[in-house]
Design a protein around this motif. Structure first.
Motif, PDB file in Angstrom:
ATOM      1  N   THR A   1      -3.851  23.866  11.367  1.00  0.00           N
ATOM      2  CA  THR A   1      -3.259  23.511  10.079  1.00  0.00           C
ATOM      3  C   THR A   1      -2.928  22.024  10.041  1.00  0.00           C
ATOM      4  N   VAL A   2      -3.353  21.362   8.992  1.00  0.00           N
ATOM      5  CA  VAL A   2      -3.063  19.945   8.777  1.00  0.00           C
ATOM      6  C   VAL A   2      -2.081  19.834   7.621  1.00  0.00           C
ATOM      7  N   ASP A   3      -0.899  19.291   7.876  1.00  0.00           N
ATOM      8  CA  ASP A   3       0.119  19.118   6.839  1.00  0.00           C
ATOM      9  C   ASP A   3       0.049  17.707   6.275  1.00  0.00           C
ATOM     10  N   ARG A   4       0.133  17.612   4.948  1.00  0.00           N
ATOM     11  CA  ARG A   4       0.121  16.295   4.285  1.00  0.00           C
ATOM     12  C   ARG A   4       1.515  15.994   3.750  1.00  0.00           C
ATOM     13  N   TYR A   5       2.024  14.818   4.068  1.00  0.00           N
ATOM     14  CA  TYR A   5       3.367  14.394   3.668  1.00  0.00           C
ATOM     15  C   TYR A   5       3.294  13.131   2.815  1.00  0.00           C
ATOM     16  N   GLU A   6       4.170  13.061   1.832  1.00  0.00           N
ATOM     17  CA  GLU A   6       4.383  11.805   1.121  1.00  0.00           C
ATOM     18  C   GLU A   6       5.168  10.864   2.020  1.00  0.00           C
ATOM     19  N   ALA A   7       4.871   9.588   1.936  1.00  0.00           N
ATOM     20  CA  ALA A   7       5.618   8.592   2.701  1.00  0.00           C
ATOM     21  C   ALA A   7       5.456   7.250   2.005  1.00  0.00           C
ATOM     22  N   THR A   8       6.247   6.289   2.426  1.00  0.00           N
ATOM     23  CA  THR A   8       6.116   4.912   1.952  1.00  0.00           C
ATOM     24  C   THR A   8       6.160   3.977   3.151  1.00  0.00           C
ATOM     25  N   THR A   9       5.495   2.851   3.001  1.00  0.00           N
ATOM     26  CA  THR A   9       5.548   1.826   4.036  1.00  0.00           C
ATOM     27  C   THR A   9       5.579   0.471   3.343  1.00  0.00           C
ATOM     28  N   THR A  10       5.806  -0.564   4.099  1.00  0.00           N
ATOM     29  CA  THR A  10       5.916  -1.912   3.535  1.00  0.00           C
ATOM     30  C   THR A  10       4.685  -2.726   3.890  1.00  0.00           C
ATOM     31  N   VAL A  11       4.060  -3.302   2.878  1.00  0.00           N
ATOM     32  CA  VAL A  11       2.899  -4.168   3.060  1.00  0.00           C
ATOM     33  C   VAL A  11       3.193  -5.500   2.390  1.00  0.00           C
ATOM     34  N   GLN A  12       3.304  -6.545   3.190  1.00  0.00           N
ATOM     35  CA  GLN A  12       3.591  -7.883   2.663  1.00  0.00           C
ATOM     36  C   GLN A  12       4.754  -7.840   1.675  1.00  0.00           C
ATOM     37  N   ASN A  13       5.853  -7.242   2.115  1.00  0.00           N
ATOM     38  CA  ASN A  13       7.109  -7.145   1.366  1.00  0.00           C
ATOM     39  C   ASN A  13       7.018  -6.267   0.125  1.00  0.00           C
ATOM     40  N   GLN A  14       5.976  -5.451   0.029  1.00  0.00           N
ATOM     41  CA  GLN A  14       5.849  -4.525  -1.087  1.00  0.00           C
ATOM     42  C   GLN A  14       5.863  -3.088  -0.566  1.00  0.00           C
ATOM     43  N   ASP A  15       6.584  -2.197  -1.268  1.00  0.00           N
ATOM     44  CA  ASP A  15       6.578  -0.785  -0.911  1.00  0.00           C
ATOM     45  C   ASP A  15       5.275  -0.155  -1.395  1.00  0.00           C
ATOM     46  N   VAL A  16       4.600   0.491  -0.471  1.00  0.00           N
ATOM     47  CA  VAL A  16       3.310   1.103  -0.787  1.00  0.00           C
ATOM     48  C   VAL A  16       3.385   2.603  -0.508  1.00  0.00           C
ATOM     49  N   PRO A  17       3.078   3.455  -1.498  1.00  0.00           N
ATOM     50  CA  PRO A  17       3.056   4.896  -1.253  1.00  0.00           C
ATOM     51  C   PRO A  17       1.832   5.282  -0.424  1.00  0.00           C
ATOM     52  N   ILE A  18       2.050   6.104   0.583  1.00  0.00           N
ATOM     53  CA  ILE A  18       0.973   6.531   1.460  1.00  0.00           C
ATOM     54  C   ILE A  18       1.066   8.043   1.682  1.00  0.00           C
TER      55      ILE A  18
END
Length: 214
Positions: free
Chosen positions: A157-174
């Motif tokens: 089973t592969v679970d997919r999660y919402e997350a955010t990270t920072t790219v060049q001082n911008q929040d990016v949804p991943i």
């Protein structure tokens, strides 16, 4: 930038193993207790078809001393990590290595009829949050969906999660994809990450999981 840095993954899992090492303390004797996982990797044909490339191969060890009934024992656990990355189009920011995939193996560590290893005890969300806590700018949200894939002769089973990270001082949804299963005496954990807007990348991640060799 990487979604989940190699150091973050190594630090998160290794820290968990260290914290749990004392649980093995019921064993006694004079020789160090050694547990070694077998390495896992992604097949070359899958890497070529998905555009990912190997960026690191590491075999971190965790050592811990403990005393039981006046006897001091040392436990040595050797794990293996293979990490892969891919450049993706990030619009105005250009091409950035913002898609990653990692496969981690750690021994089950069995004694007295029990398997003692935090990777086997934690939920997928707990495992992801521990890993993310060691990476500045990343936060893990809720599980969005689960998908079953075939790998190493079994259904996982592969679970997919919402997350955010920072790219060049911008929040990016991943999205973060995590699979955790047992094979040949080891726990195998795969973690993938990619920007949410890159919808085609999810199928590439499944291809990588399906091609894991161990």
């Amino acid at each position: 930038m990487t979604m989940l840095t190699r150091r973050a993954m190594l630090g998160g899992v290794a820290a968990g193993l260290t914290a749990t090492a004392g649980c093995v303390g019921v064993l006694t004797g004079d020789e160090p207790l050694e547990f070694t996982a077998e390495p896992a990797s992604v097949g070359e044909s899958a890497l070529e078809s998905t555009g990912y490339e190997l960026v690191t191969e590491e075999s971190p060890s965790v050592n811990e001393e403990f005393t039981v009934a006046g006897q001091t024992r040392e436990v040595s656990v050797t794990n293996h990590l293979r990490a892969y990355e891919k450049d993706v189009d990030f619009g105005p920011l250009g091409s950035i290595r913002a898609a990653m995939f990692a496969v981690f193996t750690t021994p089950q560590i069995e004694f007295a009829g029990r398997t003692v290893n935090p990777v086997g005890e934690m939920s997928n969300r707990e495992l992801l949050r521990q890993l993310a806590s060691r990476y500045d700018g990343m936060s893990v949200g809720e599980s969005m969906s689960s998908t079953e894939v075939q790998t190493l002769g079994k259904t996982v089973t592969v679970d997919r999660y919402e997350a955010t990270t920072t790219v060049q001082n911008q929040d990016v949804p991943i999205y973060l994809l995590l699979a955790r299963f047992q094979h040949a005496g080891d726990f195998i954990v795969t973690v993938g990450g990619y920007p949410r807007r890159l919808t085609d990348e999810e199928s590439n991640q499944y291809t990588l999981i399906e091609s894991v060799q161990h």
